[in-house]
Write an enzyme that holds these catalytic residues in place. Structure first.
Site, PDB file in Angstrom:
ATOM      1  N   HIS A  46       0.849  -1.270  -0.101  1.00 39.66           N
ATOM      2  CA  HIS A  46      -0.059   0.042  -0.024  1.00 39.66           C
ATOM      3  C   HIS A  46       0.958   1.291   0.039  1.00 39.66           C
ATOM      4  O   HIS A  46       2.121   1.141   0.402  1.00 39.66           O
ATOM      5  CB  HIS A  46      -1.031  -0.071   1.077  1.00 39.66           C
ATOM      6  CG  HIS A  46      -2.045  -1.068   1.269  1.00 39.66           C
ATOM      7  ND1 HIS A  46      -3.236  -0.901   2.093  1.00 39.66           N
ATOM      8  CD2 HIS A  46      -2.225  -1.956   0.620  1.00 39.66           C
ATOM      9  CE1 HIS A  46      -3.793  -1.952   1.756  1.00 39.66           C
ATOM     10  NE2 HIS A  46      -3.374  -2.550   0.861  1.00 39.66           N
ATOM     11  N   GLU A  48       1.295   3.774   1.653  1.00 36.94           N
ATOM     12  CA  GLU A  48       1.591   4.189   3.194  1.00 36.94           C
ATOM     13  C   GLU A  48       2.692   3.232   3.609  1.00 36.94           C
ATOM     14  O   GLU A  48       3.874   3.817   3.932  1.00 36.94           O
ATOM     15  CB  GLU A  48       0.616   4.140   4.118  1.00 36.94           C
ATOM     16  CG  GLU A  48      -0.848   5.039   4.193  1.00 36.94           C
ATOM     17  CD  GLU A  48      -2.048   4.211   3.287  1.00 36.94           C
ATOM     18  OE1 GLU A  48      -1.444   3.608   2.316  1.00 36.94           O
ATOM     19  OE2 GLU A  48      -2.855   4.310   3.639  1.00 36.94           O
ATOM     20  N   CYS A  76      -5.862   1.864   6.065  1.00 40.07           N
ATOM     21  CA  CYS A  76      -6.674   0.731   6.441  1.00 40.07           C
ATOM     22  C   CYS A  76      -6.054   0.410   7.891  1.00 40.07           C
ATOM     23  O   CYS A  76      -5.013   1.011   8.391  1.00 40.07           O
ATOM     24  CB  CYS A  76      -6.466  -0.390   5.404  1.00 40.07           C
ATOM     25  SG  CYS A  76      -4.677  -1.058   5.198  1.00 40.07           S
ATOM     26  N   CYS A  79      -2.125  -0.562   7.354  1.00 42.51           N
ATOM     27  CA  CYS A  79      -1.289   0.647   7.445  1.00 42.51           C
ATOM     28  C   CYS A  79      -1.392   1.344   8.617  1.00 42.51           C
ATOM     29  O   CYS A  79      -0.313   2.068   8.940  1.00 42.51           O
ATOM     30  CB  CYS A  79      -1.839   1.484   6.021  1.00 42.51           C
ATOM     31  SG  CYS A  79      -1.465   0.769   4.481  1.00 42.51           S
TER      32      CYS A  79
END
Length: 145
Positions: A46, A48, A76, A79
């Protein structure tokens, strides 16, 4: 946040979900990325997490105390945990994610008693632009026969 939006647009152009992130230390960007899950065949890639990995590598440290993270969508739970473990000082995000968010929606990771570090959280930055980008991305995919 503009850098994060640039990364989100680039991710969308690569066929990734258009989410972007940038790590900032002392007012200077030190790492930036968009989602790369498909490119890397890595569900943890992801925006991040990739940006945090890049910043840690660049700075030569696992913890990013004093760093701020800008991301186009509410992180999420995975993360949110990475942000906590990296000891990010402040989290700024654009659009809320009622379905998959883990900060102000869902499990509300930072509000849990088991959370060791909670960053300061600020939301709503370029929210409309970030949300519109995501809506357009998914709408385009739904319209394909």
């Amino acid at each position: 946040m503009e850098i994060a939006l640039e990364e989100a647009r680039a991710a969308g152009d690569r066929g990734e979900v258009p989410i972007g992130a940038v790590v900032v230390v002392d007012g200077e960007p030190v790492a930036r990325s968009g989602n790369r899950t498909r490119e890397l065949n890595d569900i943890t890639a992801h925006a991040e997490i990739v940006a945090i990995r890049m910043a840690s590598d660049r700075l030569g440290q696992e913890r990013l105390v004093g760093a701020d993270l800008y991301v186009t969508l509410e992180p999420c739970t995975m993360c949110a945990a990475a942000i906590s473990f990296a000891r990010i000082r402040r989290l700024y995000y654009g659009a809320e994610d009622p379905k998959g968010g883990g900060v102000d929606n869902g499990v509300r990771f930072y509000a849990q008693p088991t959370c060791h570090h909670a960053p300061e959280v600020y939301s709503g930055f370029n929210e409309t632009e970030a949300a519109d980008m995501l809506r357009a991305f998914f709408s385009d995919r739904r319209d394909v026969p």
